[in-house]
Design an enzyme around this catalytic site. Structure first.
Site, PDB file in Angstrom:
ATOM      1  N   CYS A  48       0.849  -1.188   0.000  1.00 26.40           N
ATOM      2  CA  CYS A  48       0.000   0.000   0.000  1.00 26.40           C
ATOM      3  C   CYS A  48       0.887   1.241   0.000  1.00 26.40           C
ATOM      4  O   CYS A  48       1.773   1.377   0.847  1.00 26.40           O
ATOM      5  CB  CYS A  48      -0.898  -0.010   1.236  1.00 26.40           C
ATOM      6  SG  CYS A  48      -1.919   1.474   1.403  1.00 26.40           S
ATOM      7  N   CYS A  97      -7.233  -1.298   1.509  1.00 22.71           N
ATOM      8  CA  CYS A  97      -6.164  -1.796   2.373  1.00 22.71           C
ATOM      9  C   CYS A  97      -6.764  -2.041   3.753  1.00 22.71           C
ATOM     10  O   CYS A  97      -7.401  -1.158   4.325  1.00 22.71           O
ATOM     11  CB  CYS A  97      -5.044  -0.760   2.456  1.00 22.71           C
ATOM     12  SG  CYS A  97      -3.770  -1.182   3.670  1.00 22.71           S
ATOM     13  N   CYS A 122      -8.602  -5.664  -9.690  1.00 22.63           N
ATOM     14  CA  CYS A 122      -8.238  -4.594 -10.613  1.00 22.63           C
ATOM     15  C   CYS A 122      -7.803  -3.410  -9.755  1.00 22.63           C
ATOM     16  O   CYS A 122      -8.629  -2.738  -9.148  1.00 22.63           O
ATOM     17  CB  CYS A 122      -9.459  -4.263 -11.474  1.00 22.63           C
ATOM     18  SG  CYS A 122      -9.168  -3.022 -12.715  1.00 22.63           S
TER      19      CYS A 122
END
Length: 135
Positions: A48, A97, A122
């Site tokens: 992330c 996340c 995606c």
């Protein structure tokens, strides 16, 4: 929902570029075929960009030709949070996340890709940072 990493909005704005902030914190989408990792074949771990949590590996990345990096599975089941998204007149599954709640992209199922899970995560390149494998 509370997250392990929580920051005031002003702090996110200071730490992220305006484009990163728009996608990660406001659920925008980067334009198709413009992301840094769309066609990347480098082996490594994708984390992330907002908090550094490990999210996906290059082993689960595949060519979907959709314009964004695609993965068939997260690195760990609890690395991402799936949330129903009813924006834009559609029902989709948003991927966030699990550590900081940042928007990553969407996951789709049943599209017929020859992957082990029949899922396509995606993900916006701008939501990720790739750490290449050593060696």
């Amino acid at each position: 929902m509370s997250y392990d990493v929580e920051k005031p909005d002003e702090q996110w704005r200071e730490e992220l570029t305006s484009s990163e902030y728009a996608v990660l914190r406001r659920a925008a989408t980067e334009p198709a075929f413009t992301g840094e990792y769309t066609d990347t074949k480098t082996k490594g771990v994708y984390s992330c960009r907002a908090c550094g949590a490990e999210l996906f590996t290059s082993e689960a990345k595949f060519d979907s030709h959709c314009g964004w990096p695609s993965f068939f599975d997260p690195k760990d089941t609890d690395a991402v949070e799936l949330v129903e998204d009813r924006t834009h007149g559609m029902v989709r599954t948003e991927v966030r996340c699990a550590r900081c709640g940042s928007h990553l992209g969407h996951v789709f199922e049943g599209e017929g890709y020859p992957t082990p899970t029949d899922q396509r995560y995606c993900i916006n390149s701008i939501s990720l940072r790739l750490a290449p494998d050593e060696g």
